[in-house]
Motif scaffolding. Structure first.
Motif, PDB file in Angstrom:
ATOM      1  N   ILE A 180       0.843  -1.196   0.000  1.00  0.00           N
ATOM      2  CA  ILE A 180       0.000   0.000   0.000  1.00  0.00           C
ATOM      3  C   ILE A 180       0.875   1.241   0.000  1.00  0.00           C
ATOM      4  CG2 ILE A 180      -1.761   1.277   1.284  1.00  0.00           C
ATOM      5  CD1 ILE A 180      -2.718  -1.451   2.352  1.00  0.00           C
ATOM      6  N   GLN A 181       1.944   1.197   0.825  1.00  0.00           N
ATOM      7  CA  GLN A 181       2.844   2.332   0.939  1.00  0.00           C
ATOM      8  C   GLN A 181       3.492   2.645  -0.411  1.00  0.00           C
ATOM      9  OE1 GLN A 181       6.121   1.647   3.555  1.00  0.00           O
ATOM     10  NE2 GLN A 181       5.877   3.618   4.578  1.00  0.00           N
ATOM     11  N   LEU A 182       3.942   1.611  -1.098  1.00  0.00           N
ATOM     12  CA  LEU A 182       4.631   1.823  -2.371  1.00  0.00           C
ATOM     13  C   LEU A 182       3.691   2.420  -3.414  1.00  0.00           C
ATOM     14  CD1 LEU A 182       7.503   1.221  -3.577  1.00  0.00           C
ATOM     15  CD2 LEU A 182       6.414  -0.671  -4.742  1.00  0.00           C
ATOM     16  N   MET A 183       2.466   1.882  -3.488  1.00  0.00           N
ATOM     17  CA  MET A 183       1.514   2.391  -4.467  1.00  0.00           C
ATOM     18  C   MET A 183       1.138   3.833  -4.138  1.00  0.00           C
ATOM     19  SD  MET A 183       1.099   0.151  -6.757  1.00  0.00           S
ATOM     20  CE  MET A 183      -0.302  -0.417  -7.637  1.00  0.00           C
ATOM     21  N   GLN A 184       1.007   4.102  -2.846  1.00  0.00           N
ATOM     22  CA  GLN A 184       0.692   5.451  -2.398  1.00  0.00           C
ATOM     23  C   GLN A 184       1.807   6.419  -2.805  1.00  0.00           C
ATOM     24  OE1 GLN A 184      -1.929   6.620  -1.153  1.00  0.00           O
ATOM     25  NE2 GLN A 184      -1.239   8.640  -0.487  1.00  0.00           N
ATOM     26  N   LEU A 185       3.050   5.940  -2.637  1.00  0.00           N
ATOM     27  CA  LEU A 185       4.225   6.733  -2.987  1.00  0.00           C
ATOM     28  C   LEU A 185       4.206   7.090  -4.479  1.00  0.00           C
ATOM     29  CD1 LEU A 185       6.717   7.731  -1.525  1.00  0.00           C
ATOM     30  CD2 LEU A 185       7.874   5.626  -2.146  1.00  0.00           C
ATOM     31  N   LEU A 186       3.869   6.102  -5.309  1.00  0.00           N
ATOM     32  CA  LEU A 186       3.820   6.333  -6.757  1.00  0.00           C
ATOM     33  C   LEU A 186       2.729   7.348  -7.092  1.00  0.00           C
ATOM     34  CD1 LEU A 186       4.253   2.692  -8.073  1.00  0.00           C
ATOM     35  CD2 LEU A 186       5.947   4.519  -8.051  1.00  0.00           C
ATOM     36  N   HIS A 187       1.598   7.188  -6.407  1.00  0.00           N
ATOM     37  CA  HIS A 187       0.467   8.068  -6.612  1.00  0.00           C
ATOM     38  C   HIS A 187       0.870   9.523  -6.330  1.00  0.00           C
ATOM     39  CE1 HIS A 187      -3.738   9.213  -6.672  1.00  0.00           C
ATOM     40  NE2 HIS A 187      -3.595   9.798  -5.495  1.00  0.00           N
ATOM     41  N   GLN A 188       1.613   9.713  -5.217  1.00  0.00           N
ATOM     42  CA  GLN A 188       2.054  11.070  -4.865  1.00  0.00           C
ATOM     43  C   GLN A 188       3.098  11.588  -5.847  1.00  0.00           C
ATOM     44  OE1 GLN A 188       3.497  10.368  -0.955  1.00  0.00           O
ATOM     45  NE2 GLN A 188       1.479  10.503   0.023  1.00  0.00           N
ATOM     46  N   LEU A 189       4.013  10.704  -6.250  1.00  0.00           N
ATOM     47  CA  LEU A 189       5.088  11.113  -7.166  1.00  0.00           C
ATOM     48  C   LEU A 189       4.536  11.664  -8.470  1.00  0.00           C
ATOM     49  CD1 LEU A 189       7.827   8.391  -6.781  1.00  0.00           C
ATOM     50  CD2 LEU A 189       8.104  10.849  -6.531  1.00  0.00           C
ATOM     51  N   VAL A 190       3.512  10.984  -8.980  1.00  0.00           N
ATOM     52  CA  VAL A 190       2.904  11.414 -10.233  1.00  0.00           C
ATOM     53  C   VAL A 190       2.365  12.835 -10.103  1.00  0.00           C
ATOM     54  CG1 VAL A 190       0.848  11.053 -11.625  1.00  0.00           C
ATOM     55  CG2 VAL A 190       2.392   9.163 -11.179  1.00  0.00           C
ATOM     56  N   ARG A 191       1.726  13.100  -8.942  1.00  0.00           N
ATOM     57  CA  ARG A 191       1.154  14.427  -8.734  1.00  0.00           C
ATOM     58  C   ARG A 191       2.254  15.475  -8.597  1.00  0.00           C
ATOM     59  NH1 ARG A 191      -1.936  11.429  -9.691  1.00  0.00           N
ATOM     60  NH2 ARG A 191      -4.146  11.117  -9.352  1.00  0.00           N
ATOM     61  N   ARG A 192       3.322  15.089  -7.853  1.00  0.00           N
ATOM     62  CA  ARG A 192       4.346  16.063  -7.513  1.00  0.00           C
ATOM     63  C   ARG A 192       5.323  16.311  -8.659  1.00  0.00           C
ATOM     64  NH1 ARG A 192       7.509  14.203  -2.717  1.00  0.00           N
ATOM     65  NH2 ARG A 192       5.687  13.141  -1.910  1.00  0.00           N
ATOM     66  N   THR A 193       5.705  15.259  -9.381  1.00  0.00           N
ATOM     67  CA  THR A 193       6.789  15.411 -10.362  1.00  0.00           C
ATOM     68  C   THR A 193       6.303  15.479 -11.796  1.00  0.00           C
ATOM     69  OG1 THR A 193       7.079  13.041 -10.597  1.00  0.00           O
ATOM     70  CG2 THR A 193       8.355  14.112  -8.874  1.00  0.00           C
ATOM     71  N   ARG A 194       5.010  15.231 -12.008  1.00  0.00           N
ATOM     72  CA  ARG A 194       4.439  15.228 -13.361  1.00  0.00           C
ATOM     73  C   ARG A 194       5.030  14.127 -14.246  1.00  0.00           C
ATOM     74  NH1 ARG A 194       0.042  16.753 -13.146  1.00  0.00           N
ATOM     75  NH2 ARG A 194      -0.164  17.387 -15.314  1.00  0.00           N
ATOM     76  N   LYS A 195       5.665  13.137 -13.629  1.00  0.00           N
ATOM     77  CA  LYS A 195       6.164  12.027 -14.437  1.00  0.00           C
ATOM     78  C   LYS A 195       4.987  11.214 -14.946  1.00  0.00           C
ATOM     79  CE  LYS A 195      10.359  11.147 -11.753  1.00  0.00           C
ATOM     80  NZ  LYS A 195      11.367  11.611 -12.693  1.00  0.00           N
ATOM     81  N   GLY A 196       5.225  10.459 -16.009  1.00  0.00           N
ATOM     82  CA  GLY A 196       4.261   9.461 -16.439  1.00  0.00           C
ATOM     83  C   GLY A 196       4.761   8.119 -15.913  1.00  0.00           C
ATOM     84  N   ILE A 197       3.957   7.453 -15.090  1.00  0.00           N
ATOM     85  CA  ILE A 197       4.432   6.203 -14.478  1.00  0.00           C
ATOM     86  C   ILE A 197       3.538   5.039 -14.901  1.00  0.00           C
ATOM     87  CG2 ILE A 197       4.893   5.006 -12.304  1.00  0.00           C
ATOM     88  CD1 ILE A 197       5.625   7.566 -11.018  1.00  0.00           C
ATOM     89  N   LEU A 198       4.189   3.986 -15.363  1.00  0.00           N
ATOM     90  CA  LEU A 198       3.469   2.775 -15.755  1.00  0.00           C
ATOM     91  C   LEU A 198       3.877   1.655 -14.804  1.00  0.00           C
ATOM     92  CD1 LEU A 198       1.762   1.116 -17.821  1.00  0.00           C
ATOM     93  CD2 LEU A 198       3.859   0.781 -19.112  1.00  0.00           C
ATOM     94  N   VAL A 199       2.888   1.037 -14.145  1.00  0.00           N
ATOM     95  CA  VAL A 199       3.185  -0.029 -13.182  1.00  0.00           C
ATOM     96  C   VAL A 199       2.433  -1.281 -13.583  1.00  0.00           C
ATOM     97  CG1 VAL A 199       3.244  -0.620 -10.742  1.00  0.00           C
ATOM     98  CG2 VAL A 199       3.064   1.754 -11.409  1.00  0.00           C
ATOM     99  N   SER A 200       3.155  -2.370 -13.768  1.00  0.00           N
ATOM    100  CA  SER A 200       2.437  -3.627 -13.962  1.00  0.00           C
ATOM    101  C   SER A 200       2.279  -4.246 -12.583  1.00  0.00           C
ATOM    102  CB  SER A 200       3.202  -4.565 -14.880  1.00  0.00           C
ATOM    103  OG  SER A 200       4.221  -5.234 -14.185  1.00  0.00           O
ATOM    104  N   THR A 201       1.102  -4.772 -12.307  1.00  0.00           N
ATOM    105  CA  THR A 201       0.862  -5.269 -10.940  1.00  0.00           C
ATOM    106  C   THR A 201      -0.260  -6.290 -10.903  1.00  0.00           C
ATOM    107  OG1 THR A 201       0.336  -4.609  -8.686  1.00  0.00           O
ATOM    108  CG2 THR A 201      -0.728  -3.364 -10.424  1.00  0.00           C
ATOM    109  N   HIS A 202      -0.261  -7.047  -9.817  1.00  0.00           N
ATOM    110  CA  HIS A 202      -1.355  -7.988  -9.555  1.00  0.00           C
ATOM    111  C   HIS A 202      -2.306  -7.441  -8.493  1.00  0.00           C
ATOM    112  CE1 HIS A 202      -0.296 -11.393 -11.987  1.00  0.00           C
ATOM    113  NE2 HIS A 202       0.959 -11.318 -11.587  1.00  0.00           N
TER     114      HIS A 202
END
Lengths: 362, 347
Positions: A180-202
């Motif tokens: 949960i922490q990692l996904m949350q971190l990615l969620h925040q990063l996208v907002r903060r850095t404007r990166k485009g992030i692609l995550v493959s996940t189960h």
């Protein structure tokens, strides 16, 4: 969305190995500031698609553009400044410290001997802070837990300072809070850095919560994309993960074990405070094969009904001589001529089991 | 570890190395006063011409050979351990020295009765290049074979066994060749396989030095690549490294080092696998910019020590260098395998 930069564009892209097409042809766009979760059952080609988009393996056909340039024309160093990766490959070097690993992210920018300048050090520091790993700079990789080392790998990718970032099943092997922490971190990063992030996940439920868009690979090369909620409501989501005996419940957003249609029970929650108790009661009844009909309004005829009432728990509990219970709730089971009350779900299930021996475990 | 401490340790090692080098040239079966040893090293003339000859033509070349062999074998071992991401890799264990031996055997045994190691050495520069070229080619062939196989094997110990098997096959090929060769040639070849730091002098030493320096230079310039390869090939590629080019460069450098050293000193074991581990624990880093010079220093130090033990002061016999390196190096390898965190880190 039109004023956002298009970072990745694929048209009629087919991915796979040598002559075997695993997925495609598919069209995708990836804009800056978007978190995209790539979902699909095992063997649907998630990793192959991600590796192809990342330039680790050539596409079998179609067009792939990264940041406006044809991917095949980009040299490895050019590509390294556009896409950073977190892969499933284990990094097993015993002597590498967290900071040394993150520093390797500056590889595309450093000199021929790998010397780092002031600007590089600033980026490294920022990346470690953003990924929440500043506190273990000097720790060796082998001393880190799986969750910690995955965050260090994320920091390394951040230090690479690319507009696009791709992560291949970053939450595998992690415990639930770390996921949960990692996904949350990615969620925040996208907002903060404007990166485009692609995550493959189960992590289907996590993906439904944090993704701006879901790319859904299905068996036999099918592909759907869209907002998570749209995919759920159109039934595409449930269909993609359909397996014998498992059903995606669109009303709760979770997967359920299919049960045979058992005895029908009406469930009534008295007032808002009882809503949570009613929800868990429904789950408990579902587990034992009861078919639950909710609400008073339904015209459907049922013989049995269960009413959850808040506040009355204390009395009954005292009456039953019990202390343990689920808050101050009261469960009342009624059928013609009988009305029984219980202080917790266990008591309710116990009593119902005696009347419906077929439904309950022996 | 802070850079300051690493530099300090490098400097301390260098000082220790100078001391050992001095000790190495000062000891031997002939007793030469230390004052005269120093005079020769400072290229001043001494009165005793026999001592002068021993120093200039035997001891100093041998010590320089030990320095070169120590540097080259350790660095080639370090490169292989990084390339294969396997702490058990090394030029001797994965059959690379066996490949170089095959090259040498090809020159020695196929040359017929005229071409022996002795005559090759007499040939001077041309002959030296011939042996070096054959040995490097042999080493490169086996190394490419091992690289091809390593892509399919994930387990490090299994890879080690495969490497040993490849080495055995290569040595069997040589044995078949020996069987059909004359006994003089075979004896010559067998003596070579014991390993020796002596006997490289004059123009050969020049050729040898050039080859090892070229290998070391390539390796130092590829230290950034090697750092990236620590994370595995996919990560290295994602950081902009051209994997194919990196592999070719590392194969070139490793074959050049292991090939030329094997050609002149015989197949020397265990230095290549053991020294990188010593360097990693002493410098506590994974950066090749530090590890390569570190390996050079430790490898040289170990090689000079082995040489001194081999020609134990006062003794008239010189033991083959291979016996000593195995006695020192094999326990280090066992230590690596037994290390407590081995399973967690490498499997």
């Amino acid at each position: 969305m039109n004023n956002q930069t298009l970072l990745l564009r694929a048209r009629a892209l087919r991915v796979g190995y040598s002559s075997t097409v695993v997925a495609g042809p598919l069209d995708v766009d990836l804009f800056e500031g978007r978190l995209i979760c790539l979902l699909g059952p095992n063997g649907s080609g998630k990793s192959t698609l991600l590796r192809t988009l990342a330039g680790l393996q050539p596409p079998l056909g179609g067009k792939l553009e990264i940041d406006g340039a044809t991917a095949a024309r980009l040299s490895p160093p050019e590509l390294a400044r556009k896409i950073s990766l977190v892969l499933t490959d284990p990094v097993r070097n015993s002597n590498l410290t967290a900071k040394a690993l993150v520093s390797l992210g500056r590889y595309p920018y450093s000199g021929w001997l790998g010397t780092l300048g002031e600007a590089d050090l600033t980026v490294i520091e920022w990346a470690m802070k953003a990924a929440g790993v500043s506190s273990f700079q000097q720790r060796k990789l082998i001393t880190l837990s799986d969750g910690e080392s995955q965050k260090v790998m994320l920091a390394r990718a951040l230090a690479q300072d690319t507009p696009l970032m791709m992560l291949d099943e970053p939450t595998a092997h992690l415990d639930l809070p770390s996921r949960i922490q990692l996904m949350q971190l990615l969620h925040q990063l996208v907002r903060r850095t404007r990166k485009g992030i692609l995550v493959s996940t189960h992590e289907l439920d996590l993906a439904l919560q944090v993704a701006d868009e879901i790319w859904l690979l299905r068996d036999k090369g099918g592909f759907d994309r869209g907002a998570p909620e749209d995919l759920v409501l159109t039934g595409v989501f449930g269909e993609a993960f359909y397996k014998e005996g498992i059903r995606f419940d669109t009303s709760s957003g979770t997967f359920h074990i299919d049960q045979e249609q058992g005895p029908r029970v009406r469930l009534i929650a008295r007032g808002a405070p009882a809503a949570a108790a009613a929800f868990w009661t429904k789950r408990a009844l579902g587990r034992y094969g009861f078919t639950v009909v909710e609400g008073k309004e339904t015209t459907e005829e049922t013989v049995h009904s269960i009413t959850v009432t808040p506040g009355a728990g204390g009395e009954i509990r005292a009456e039953a001589g019990e202390i343990a219970g689920a808050g101050s709730m009261c469960w009342t089971w009624e059928y013609p001529g009988v009305s029984r009350s219980f202080p917790n779900i266990a008591g309710l299930l116990d009593a119902m089991g005696q009347n419906f021996p077929a439904a309950m475990p022996k | 570890m802070r850079p300051g401490r690493q530099t300090f340790r490098l400097a301390a090692l260098l000082l220790l190395l100078l001391l050992i080098f001095l000790l190495d040239v000062a000891t031997g079966s002939a007793r030469i006063p230390f004052k005269d040893v120093c005079r020769v090293l400072l290229s001043m003339r001494i009165d005793n011409s026999t001592w002068q000859y021993i120093m200039v033509n035997i001891r100093i070349p041998k010590a320089i050979t030990a320095v070169l062999a120590g540097c080259g074998l350790s660095v080639s071992g370090l490169q292989m351990q990084t390339l294969f991401r396997n702490p058990l890799a090394g030029p001797d264990v994965l059959g690379i020295t066996a490949g170089a031996s095959l090259g040498v055997a090809a020159v020695m045994l196929a040359g017929g009765s005229i071409v022996t190691m002795y005559t090759i050495k007499e040939l001077g520069i041309a002959g030296s290049w011939l042996v070096i070229a054959a040995a490097c080619l042999g080493a490169a062939c086996i190394l490419m074979l091992v690289v091809a196989i390593a892509g399919r094997i994930k387990d490090n110990v299994v890879m080690l066994i495969v490497g040993v098997m490849i080495g055995t096959i290569t040595l069997s090929l040589i044995s078949i060749w020996q069987y059909f060769s004359s006994s003089d040639l075979v004896k010559d070849y067998l003596l070579w396989t014991f390993g020796s730091l002596g006997g490289v002098s004059g123009s050969q030493l020049l050729v040898f030095t050039l080859a090892v320096f070229a290998g070391l230079l390539i390796s130092f310039f590829s230290s950034k690549m090697l750092d990236a390869l620590l994370l595995g090939e996919n990560y290295a590629r994602s950081m902009g490294l051209s994997a194919r080019r990196a592999r070719i460069i590392i194969i070139c450098s490793t074959s050049l080092l292991a090939g030329s050293i094997t050609a002149f000193c015989g197949p020397i074991g265990f230095i290549g696998i053991a020294v990188p581990h010593l360097a990693r624990s002493l410098f506590n880093t994974s950066s090749h910019r530090i590890l390569i010079p570190g390996c050079c220093l430790i490898g040289t130090l170990l090689m000079l020590l082995c040489d001194m033990i081999a020609q134990w002061p006062g003794s008239q016999n010189v033991l083959p260098i291979n016996i000593i390196t195995a006695l020192i190096g094999a326990p280090v390898v066992i230590g690596v395998i037994l290390r407590r965190n081995y399973r967690r880190v490498y499997s």
